[in-house]
Write a protein that holds these residues in place. Sequence first.
Motif, PDB file in Angstrom:
ATOM      1  N   GLY A  15      -3.595   8.118  -1.989  1.00 44.32           N
ATOM      2  CA  GLY A  15      -4.866   7.147  -2.855  1.00 44.32           C
ATOM      3  C   GLY A  15      -5.323   8.036  -2.849  1.00 44.32           C
ATOM      4  O   GLY A  15      -4.921   8.993  -2.614  1.00 44.32           O
ATOM      5  N   VAL A  16      -6.349   8.018  -3.976  1.00 41.98           N
ATOM      6  CA  VAL A  16      -7.028   8.820  -4.125  1.00 41.98           C
ATOM      7  C   VAL A  16      -8.018   9.771  -3.594  1.00 41.98           C
ATOM      8  O   VAL A  16      -8.277   9.803  -2.638  1.00 41.98           O
ATOM      9  CB  VAL A  16      -8.350   8.208  -5.215  1.00 41.98           C
ATOM     10  N   GLY A  17      -7.067  11.138  -4.106  1.00 35.52           N
ATOM     11  CA  GLY A  17      -8.117  12.324  -3.064  1.00 35.52           C
ATOM     12  C   GLY A  17      -7.211  12.328  -1.671  1.00 35.52           C
ATOM     13  O   GLY A  17      -7.491  13.743  -0.728  1.00 35.52           O
ATOM     14  N   ASP A  18      -6.008  11.980  -2.056  1.00 35.93           N
ATOM     15  CA  ASP A  18      -5.030  12.175  -0.442  1.00 35.93           C
ATOM     16  C   ASP A  18      -3.712  13.185  -1.141  1.00 35.93           C
ATOM     17  O   ASP A  18      -3.501  13.342  -2.147  1.00 35.93           O
ATOM     18  CB  ASP A  18      -4.320  10.859  -0.242  1.00 35.93           C
ATOM     19  N   GLY A  43      -2.782  15.744 -10.178  1.00 35.18           N
ATOM     20  CA  GLY A  43      -3.987  15.572  -9.736  1.00 35.18           C
ATOM     21  C   GLY A  43      -4.244  15.757  -8.566  1.00 35.18           C
ATOM     22  O   GLY A  43      -5.080  16.386  -7.909  1.00 35.18           O
ATOM     23  N   HIS A  44      -3.513  16.081  -7.681  1.00 32.24           N
ATOM     24  CA  HIS A  44      -3.063  15.826  -6.158  1.00 32.24           C
ATOM     25  C   HIS A  44      -2.307  16.223  -5.403  1.00 32.24           C
ATOM     26  O   HIS A  44      -0.809  16.381  -6.160  1.00 32.24           O
ATOM     27  CB  HIS A  44      -3.467  14.560  -5.908  1.00 32.24           C
ATOM     28  N   GLY A  45      -1.806  17.220  -4.176  1.00 33.12           N
ATOM     29  CA  GLY A  45      -0.673  17.620  -3.843  1.00 33.12           C
ATOM     30  C   GLY A  45      -0.215  19.047  -4.807  1.00 33.12           C
ATOM     31  O   GLY A  45      -1.062  19.405  -5.570  1.00 33.12           O
ATOM     32  N   PHE A  46       0.784  19.004  -4.937  1.00 34.08           N
ATOM     33  CA  PHE A  46       2.049  19.501  -5.349  1.00 34.08           C
ATOM     34  C   PHE A  46       2.177  19.769  -6.872  1.00 34.08           C
ATOM     35  O   PHE A  46       3.218  20.012  -7.203  1.00 34.08           O
ATOM     36  CB  PHE A  46       3.296  20.624  -5.066  1.00 34.08           C
ATOM     37  N   ALA A  47       1.627  17.568  -7.621  1.00 34.17           N
ATOM     38  CA  ALA A  47       1.829  17.482  -8.870  1.00 34.17           C
ATOM     39  C   ALA A  47       1.472  18.271  -9.583  1.00 34.17           C
ATOM     40  O   ALA A  47       0.203  19.441  -9.217  1.00 34.17           O
ATOM     41  CB  ALA A  47       1.657  16.097  -8.888  1.00 34.17           C
ATOM     42  N   PRO A  48       1.232  18.116 -11.043  1.00 26.63           N
ATOM     43  CA  PRO A  48       1.164  18.502 -12.095  1.00 26.63           C
ATOM     44  C   PRO A  48      -0.538  18.167 -12.497  1.00 26.63           C
ATOM     45  O   PRO A  48      -0.731  17.009 -11.615  1.00 26.63           O
ATOM     46  CB  PRO A  48       1.658  18.014 -13.341  1.00 26.63           C
ATOM     47  N   ARG A  49      -1.266  18.796 -12.856  1.00 24.64           N
ATOM     48  CA  ARG A  49      -2.932  18.659 -13.273  1.00 24.64           C
ATOM     49  C   ARG A  49      -2.829  17.728 -14.200  1.00 24.64           C
ATOM     50  O   ARG A  49      -2.006  17.945 -15.151  1.00 24.64           O
ATOM     51  CB  ARG A  49      -3.609  19.434 -13.257  1.00 24.64           C
ATOM     52  N   PHE A  50      -3.733  16.639 -14.622  1.00 24.54           N
ATOM     53  CA  PHE A  50      -4.085  16.388 -15.549  1.00 24.54           C
ATOM     54  C   PHE A  50      -4.738  17.295 -16.631  1.00 24.54           C
ATOM     55  O   PHE A  50      -5.410  18.116 -16.239  1.00 24.54           O
ATOM     56  CB  PHE A  50      -5.267  15.506 -15.742  1.00 24.54           C
ATOM     57  N   PHE A 158      -8.398  20.539  -0.468  1.00 23.26           N
ATOM     58  CA  PHE A 158      -8.243  22.274  -1.358  1.00 23.26           C
ATOM     59  C   PHE A 158      -6.598  21.762  -2.722  1.00 23.26           C
ATOM     60  O   PHE A 158      -6.304  22.475  -3.325  1.00 23.26           O
ATOM     61  CB  PHE A 158      -7.687  22.923  -0.453  1.00 23.26           C
ATOM     62  N   GLN A 159      -6.453  20.137  -2.843  1.00 24.22           N
ATOM     63  CA  GLN A 159      -4.925  19.840  -3.584  1.00 24.22           C
ATOM     64  C   GLN A 159      -5.383  19.159  -4.439  1.00 24.22           C
ATOM     65  O   GLN A 159      -4.518  18.340  -5.085  1.00 24.22           O
ATOM     66  CB  GLN A 159      -3.869  19.271  -2.435  1.00 24.22           C
ATOM     67  N   THR A 160      -6.491  18.602  -4.876  1.00 26.70           N
ATOM     68  CA  THR A 160      -6.806  17.284  -6.013  1.00 26.70           C
ATOM     69  C   THR A 160      -7.831  17.717  -6.321  1.00 26.70           C
ATOM     70  O   THR A 160      -8.526  18.836  -6.141  1.00 26.70           O
ATOM     71  CB  THR A 160      -8.020  16.596  -4.494  1.00 26.70           C
TER      72      THR A 160
END
Length: 241
Positions: A15-18, A43-50, A158-160
């Motif tokens: 979910g969002v922020g997780d 936009g979360h974890g180690f994924a690319p950002r928007f 820290f990752q969101t």
Amino acid sequence: MISAGHGPTIVLVHGVGDNAAGWADLIQALSPHHRVVAVDQRGHGFAPRFEQFDDPFGQLVDDLIAVLDDEGPALVIGHSMGGAVAAEAAIKRPELFRGLVLEDPAWIDRPREELELIGQARVLSKEMDLKDLPRAIAGKMSEGWSNQEALAWGMAHFQTQREFLETGVVAQERPWKEVQGDLKGAAVPAVVFVGSGQGAIVDKQELALPYVEFPGAGHCIRRERPQEFLQSVAQFMRDAL
């Protein structure tokens, strides 16, 4: 995050922020007999950002479809925003899904202006947690969350991507009752897990899909009732897949 299991594939969508690590307990329980793929959503974890926000929800749906093009067909378990994303992906590409478990999906019908206010409140909540993160993590443990899931939740702060949180986007723009109808039409075996406690989003009275109720559980059912959650997933796989 991919487990080393060699059985049928299960894809987990947070979910969002997780983040993907927020499924740690379920990954541990499922991996002996399944290949488990837990994704970090954009936009979360180690994924690319928007990079742009014209249609962030559509981007998340496309991202999941790309994962399933490589890993599917799979059973997909989605929580909150991840549930809403998974439902839309199943409607678009049903052949990639063996089944769908929606844990209190973020099916909400609210105008964009209200969503932005909610997004701003979500950012403020994260900032308050970060002022005393050990206290915030201890609070989750006091609610019954395991140590590893509470710590993963804390790390996700820290990752969101803040700019995504500020949009308030956690679901599709069209009415979620319409989504249910489309999902039934896609003929993907699906079940909704709903709680009746504080924080739960989905009202079982509004569901047109099969559901399992967890009395007293809130929004994070798997963290509050891990054994019941796992048993219900196993029952769904026996009955529907």
